[in-house]
Design an enzyme around this catalytic site. Sequence first.
Site, PDB file in Angstrom:
ATOM      1  CD  GLU A 173      33.829  34.867  29.848  1.00 34.44           C
ATOM      2  OE1 GLU A 173      32.966  34.512  30.685  1.00 34.44           O
ATOM      3  OE2 GLU A 173      34.420  35.959  29.907  1.00 34.44           O
TER       4      GLU A 173
ATOM      5  CG  ASP B 284      39.906  39.184  37.241  1.00 31.96           C
ATOM      6  OD1 ASP B 284      40.409  38.265  36.566  1.00 31.96           O
ATOM      7  OD2 ASP B 284      38.853  39.762  36.897  1.00 31.96           O
TER       8      ASP B 284
ATOM      9  CD  GLU C  80      33.769  47.230  31.439  1.00 28.05           C
ATOM     10  OE1 GLU C  80      34.137  46.302  30.706  1.00 28.05           O
ATOM     11  OE2 GLU C  80      33.530  47.063  32.661  1.00 28.05           O
TER      12      GLU C  80
ATOM     13  CD  GLU D  91      32.959  41.805  38.384  1.00 25.93           C
ATOM     14  OE1 GLU D  91      33.034  40.766  37.715  1.00 25.93           O
ATOM     15  OE2 GLU D  91      32.312  42.809  38.023  1.00 25.93           O
TER      16      GLU D  91
ATOM     17  CB  THR E 268      35.306  33.537  39.440  1.00 25.13           C
ATOM     18  OG1 THR E 268      35.659  34.902  39.290  1.00 25.13           O
ATOM     19  CG2 THR E 268      35.014  32.928  38.084  1.00 25.13           C
TER      20      THR E 268
END
Length: 933
Positions: free
Chosen positions: A147, A294, A388, A406, A492
Amino acid sequence: MSGAVGCQGGGGDRGPRWRRPWKLLALGLLSASSVLAAAPGAGAMSKEEKRRLGNQVLEMFDHAYSNYMEHAYPADELMPLTCRGRVRGQEPSRGDVDDALGKFSLTLIDTLDTLVVLNKTKEFEEAVKKVIKDVNLDNDIVVSVFETNIRVLGGLLGGHSVAIMLKEKGEYMQWYNGELLHMAKELGYKLLPAFNTTSGLPYPRVNLKFGVRHPEARTGTETDTCTACAGTLILEFAALSRFTGTSIFEEYARKALDFIWEKRQRSSNLVGVTINIHTGDWVRKDSGVGAGIDSYYEYLLKAYVLLGDDSFLERFNTHYDAIMRYISQPPLLLDVHIHKPMLNARTWMDSLLAFFPGLQVLKGDIRPAIETHEMLYQVIKKHNFLPEAFTTDFRVHWAQHPLRPEFAESTYFLYKATGDPYYLEVGKTLIENLNKYARVPCGFAAMKDVRTGSHEDRMDSFFLAEMFKYLYLLFADKEDMIFDIEDYIFTTEAHLLPLWLSTTNQTISKKNTTTEYTELDDSNFDWTCPNTQILFPNDPMFAQSIREPLKNVVDKSCPRGISRAEENLGSGPKPPLRARDFMASNPEHLEILKKMGVSLIHLKDGRVQLVQHAVQAASSLDAEDGLRFMQEMIELSSQQQKEQQLPPRAVQIVSHPFFGRVVLTAGPAQFGMDLSKHKAGTRGFVATIKPYNGCSEITNPEAVKEKIALMQRGQCMFAEKARNIQKAGAIGGIVIDDNEGSSSDTAPLFQMAGDGKNTDDITIPMLFLFNKEGNIILDAIQEYEAVEVLLSDKAKDRDLEMENMDQKLSENDSHKQNSEEATSASQDVGVVSEEPEEGESSDVTDPDSLSPANTDSDSVSISNQDSYVPGTDEASAPEPACTQGNNQPQEQKTETESNSKVNWDNKVQPMESILADWNEDIEAFEMMEKDEL
């Protein structure tokens, strides 16, 4: 999370030579889009409408950003329901989610390049000065390496990229001298200790001050990390090396990627979700394109784009071939086992896979991108947001939605690729839903439960970093931008890195390690930067023809993803028994269970119990089938137990200045009015009772009559409280938890049980709020006196009539007159109910004061030898969850509001309690003690 712009470079133009061809091909892609957009019958959106929606995105961003700066900065994130900053250590721990917070003004750093994309250059200049002046990266705090890399390091590099661009243009940032890059380099060095492993895979966490495995670091004992956590570093670390000329960062990121590639499962070419950072063993052997994996795939492709290294493209294409072979079951993307990829590993999908259609656009594989995107859009139309996680028959699996970007990202890339105005309408729906369901006076609040519409007190930094960036770019024309977005690649986290980095400070030798491990099929590369005439046929209805068969996939069908094994078997041996098909009374099924080493035990209460002993299976393959069957059965059993529990309810504040924008998650009661059968709910003004605990006769019945009573938990049974307020004339009740600081954000939902007696005499609705949510109502009473709420099973649309009326009244009347009108209006408020739906009944359980509404039903341990499934009803074996043609959607048709831009900042003065909370947080932030984990 995010993508790049354009396609993947020219087939033979790799390395330093491809930058100009890339540019030309990207422009060709956009020109193809414009041709399709202008095609007859395509229903193109007018330029005026696009401009209006773009301006609406700007207004929404201003609402979120200004509230963060006013109420939260310098804290990491805004808590939009309580209008204050989230300071780690000051709020109840949320577990791993808090690892993103490092007391480094996360949201501001994450938002830097968004300000420039949205043409807010003056605000950007001010924000950069604040970051340079205020942000400290030397905090004694443990943070997530993943993160911190994508949000903070990426945010600093993205800010630096656009800062030097603006400086070069000559109007802004003339004073800038690379300060953000210096901070990025400092942070990069603070992350390097995490890579001190024999494998080169980083530890998942690092202490910003003390590193890893230091006595004071409080981290470094972990053994596992997710694939995405270790494989999503190359863009930021390589950019840092290219910007600074210091090669160590790129070297470390490459080593981690090389190790993951080497450890892939060789027969399937898939990777697992979790890997041991010391041994390289796969800890979780399921594989998909969602959470945990991902962005690993995303960064392989984008590393080729940014760095021009063929090996990254070859690895991506090898993985992509495996994904399309095993995981892709159009329009679904289902996890499989890496060692047995013909078998699905689970029957649900998580929302993070919504990025994948965008990545497929970059790959050049448009058809499956359109299919999966359309399926996801149908789920959104059913629930307003993407849950989710949701099952293969499109039921909610995990109900939260933290405003993830996304899907907006994939919508943007599909529009750029196809030029189909349909995707502009999709973006319009996203804007309307955000304003209608997530917007609150102090920003935008995450959805606690998409089924009820209740909110969670969080607004993650990625919402500002990504959501508004993609939505604005979706509606912006080239002339709306102050720079060419095609000159950058998105990380990302949607941070901008310039493509010219590919030819700068190339200190890493481009040794192709891929072919050392595998022989590659040339067909893997057929779709690298394809000819646009192939990608976009001369048919303006191309995308629509792919979407059309999927229009009703969520509402009218119950698709069952057929595994590749079942496809290939044809008329051969029967496929393995699936848990959803199992019937305990079927002799053939019992024989299959025996072959898989699964025993069936009949219990005295009529249920059956399943136990697996792998050693008793007929073969190792049968044992593996048995293990999968047990896992599926556990999941089905868990789902059935959840369905037997009462779902959460909603408390919606509908009076001025909230007008339904604030929705609180409430626990249900096992007695009183069942709000699921009374769709209109119960609406009324709230009143605090005396005594506050509600355990004796109410002494202020005149204040409670025809109102919704507020009371404190404790000292007597919930049913007793309900009877006392009902006797006093209340039309409903809200019990507020007496445990200071409790919140639905961190505690499991509770439902209030009866007192062991017959509770049919209780006819009013009762709901339970945790302390934090209850205080939101109590604070509103102190500020506004007359507070009206709606108790319901699901949040209703905000009250536009009352909102507009309030705006008109405020021009002519004082606040006091408004309060008097609201009070008089309350005399007509009562319970509005509908007839119960046929076949529904309420459920009363044992007399406990509180019972968890969501308990952990997976009390089953599965090993390689023994598995166990709790008893299930023999008479009613698991069946598919939906039936063909049932559950027609309730279409949510939102009207376009041309004048609906509500500036809550101008309209609402901050509540005194909110200001007090904020002042306390500022003092606490300045005197922060060591963070306790």
